[in-house]
Design a protein around this motif. Structure first.
Motif, PDB file in Angstrom:
ATOM      1  N   UNK A   8       0.813  -1.045  -0.053  1.00  0.00           N
ATOM      2  CA  UNK A   8      -0.040  -0.002  -0.012  1.00  0.00           C
ATOM      3  C   UNK A   8       0.850   1.235   0.022  1.00  0.00           C
ATOM      4  N   UNK A   9       1.995   1.103   0.699  1.00  0.00           N
ATOM      5  CA  UNK A   9       3.140   2.371   0.787  1.00  0.00           C
ATOM      6  C   UNK A   9       3.496   2.501  -0.665  1.00  0.00           C
ATOM      7  N   UNK A  10       3.747   1.452  -1.476  1.00  0.00           N
ATOM      8  CA  UNK A  10       4.323   1.892  -2.746  1.00  0.00           C
ATOM      9  C   UNK A  10       3.183   2.524  -3.854  1.00  0.00           C
ATOM     10  N   UNK A  11       1.920   1.832  -3.541  1.00  0.00           N
ATOM     11  CA  UNK A  11       0.832   2.319  -4.285  1.00  0.00           C
ATOM     12  C   UNK A  11       0.387   3.786  -3.956  1.00  0.00           C
ATOM     13  N   UNK A  17       2.957  10.455  -7.076  1.00  0.00           N
ATOM     14  CA  UNK A  17       3.693  11.167  -8.033  1.00  0.00           C
ATOM     15  C   UNK A  17       2.944  11.152  -9.454  1.00  0.00           C
ATOM     16  N   UNK A  18       2.138  10.524  -9.545  1.00  0.00           N
ATOM     17  CA  UNK A  18       1.102  10.824 -10.841  1.00  0.00           C
ATOM     18  C   UNK A  18       0.162  11.637 -10.893  1.00  0.00           C
ATOM     19  N   UNK A  19      -0.325  12.135  -9.578  1.00  0.00           N
ATOM     20  CA  UNK A  19      -0.888  13.527  -9.384  1.00  0.00           C
ATOM     21  C   UNK A  19      -0.056  14.644  -9.633  1.00  0.00           C
ATOM     22  N   UNK A  20       0.912  14.588  -9.060  1.00  0.00           N
ATOM     23  CA  UNK A  20       1.980  15.635  -9.069  1.00  0.00           C
ATOM     24  C   UNK A  20       2.312  15.912 -10.519  1.00  0.00           C
TER      25      UNK A  20
END
Length: 312
Positions: A8-11, A17-20
């Motif tokens: 879950x931390x990796x997700x 990062x994708x949102x940024x």
């Protein structure tokens, strides 16, 4: 519980990062009008690295907090994070020092050569426009901005009387002025953060056909940064109003650049500038005080025909 918390931390890291990436790319594409094909290039990796590092540090703190060693062990994670923050602050202080160095050099050139006041900043801006259109990475764009701003720093080594001469230059005087790229390169060669910008300062008066100076390089022998700055420099020189001549309209300057593409200028750089101007436009400003100074007449081609037309 570790290691089950890794998934879950990796997700979460990937999602953040994708949102940024989406937000940063959207701002570049809409607010700064960076080409869509270049707006998101490399953004995900640049966003992912710091988020992953901080996410890992947070996960380590959570795991240690619940370990038999308790909160004291978790606090040890703060030490490397504190060092990281210190390094980041040092980087920003160094960057501010770089900017101050460049401002001081540009101000010195502007004071010495009143005819081109503001020219350096505009060449830097036009160089960035070309770089963005070519899809250069942000680090290279910043270095190219420095190259545009400092391209004429070598004029500090040219006698002031030549830079301010109102009449045409003699062949001997022109040879003295043509030394300014080499003077500039010598002045900045020890400034490590300039990187590729130093080559542009040295070679921005080279020509694609090999008839330029100081070394008569041909075509792709001329560094890419120098080919960009050459176009930006010529464009601003033509469109700026100075005390000894009026500036040409943007359309006329672009037509002249296109006419000289392949002989004097790199056609790819000229085309990139044209595309960038279609998106952003250009607003040249008067670069010297024209009060009380007659502006020379211009011929049909837009080339000044009055006194001082061939001075620079």
């Amino acid at each position: 519980d570790f290691p089950y918390a890794l998934a879950p931390a990796g997700a979460a890291v990937l999602a953040f990062a994708a949102v940024l990436t989406v937000l940063d790319g959207g701002i570049l594409a809409t607010a700064e009008r960076v080409p869509v094909r270049a707006a998101w290039r490399g953004l995900f990796l640049r966003s992912f690295a710091p988020v992953a590092v901080h996410g890992l540090a947070g996960l380590m703190m959570a795991v240690l907090w619940r370990s038999p060693y308790g909160p004291l062990a978790a606090l040890l994670v703060l030490l490397p994070m504190g060092v990281s923050c210190w390094v980041f602050a040092q980087y920003h202080r160094e960057r501010a020092a770089h900017q101050a160095t460049i401002r001081a050099l540009v101000q010195a050139v502007d004071i010495k050569d009143r005819y081109t006041r503001g020219h350096s900043e505009r060449v830097g801006r036009a160089s960035v426009m070309i770089a963005r259109e070519l899809g250069m990475a942000d680090e290279r764009v910043e270095s190219l901005r420095f190259a545009g701003i400092l391209h004429d720093v070598g004029k500090l080594g040219v006698p002031t009387r030549l830079l301010r001469k109102d009449g045409p230059l003699t062949p001997q005087e022109r040879r003295v002025i043509e030394l300014h790229p080499e003077y500039g390169h010598e002045m900045v060669r020890g400034i490590g953060f300039l990187g590729e910008a130093r080559a542009a300062i040295l070679h921005h008066h080279e020509r694609i056909d090999g008839s330029g100076y100081p070394y008569g390089l041909v075509g792709r022998q001329i560094p890419e940064f120098a080919r960009v700055v050459a176009v930006a420099d010529a464009f601003d020189a033509m469109t700026s109003t100075r005390s000894y001549r009026r500036g040409r309209p943007v359309e006329a300057a672009l037509a002249e650049l296109s006419r000289c593409a392949g002989a004097q200028f790199d056609p790819d750089m000229v085309a990139a500038l044209q595309r960038a101007l279609e998106r952003h436009g250009w607003h040249p400003a008067v670069t010297s005080d024209t009060a009380g100074v007659p502006v020379p007449r211009q011929g049909a081609s837009g080339v000044p025909t009055g006194p001082g037309a061939g001075a620079r």
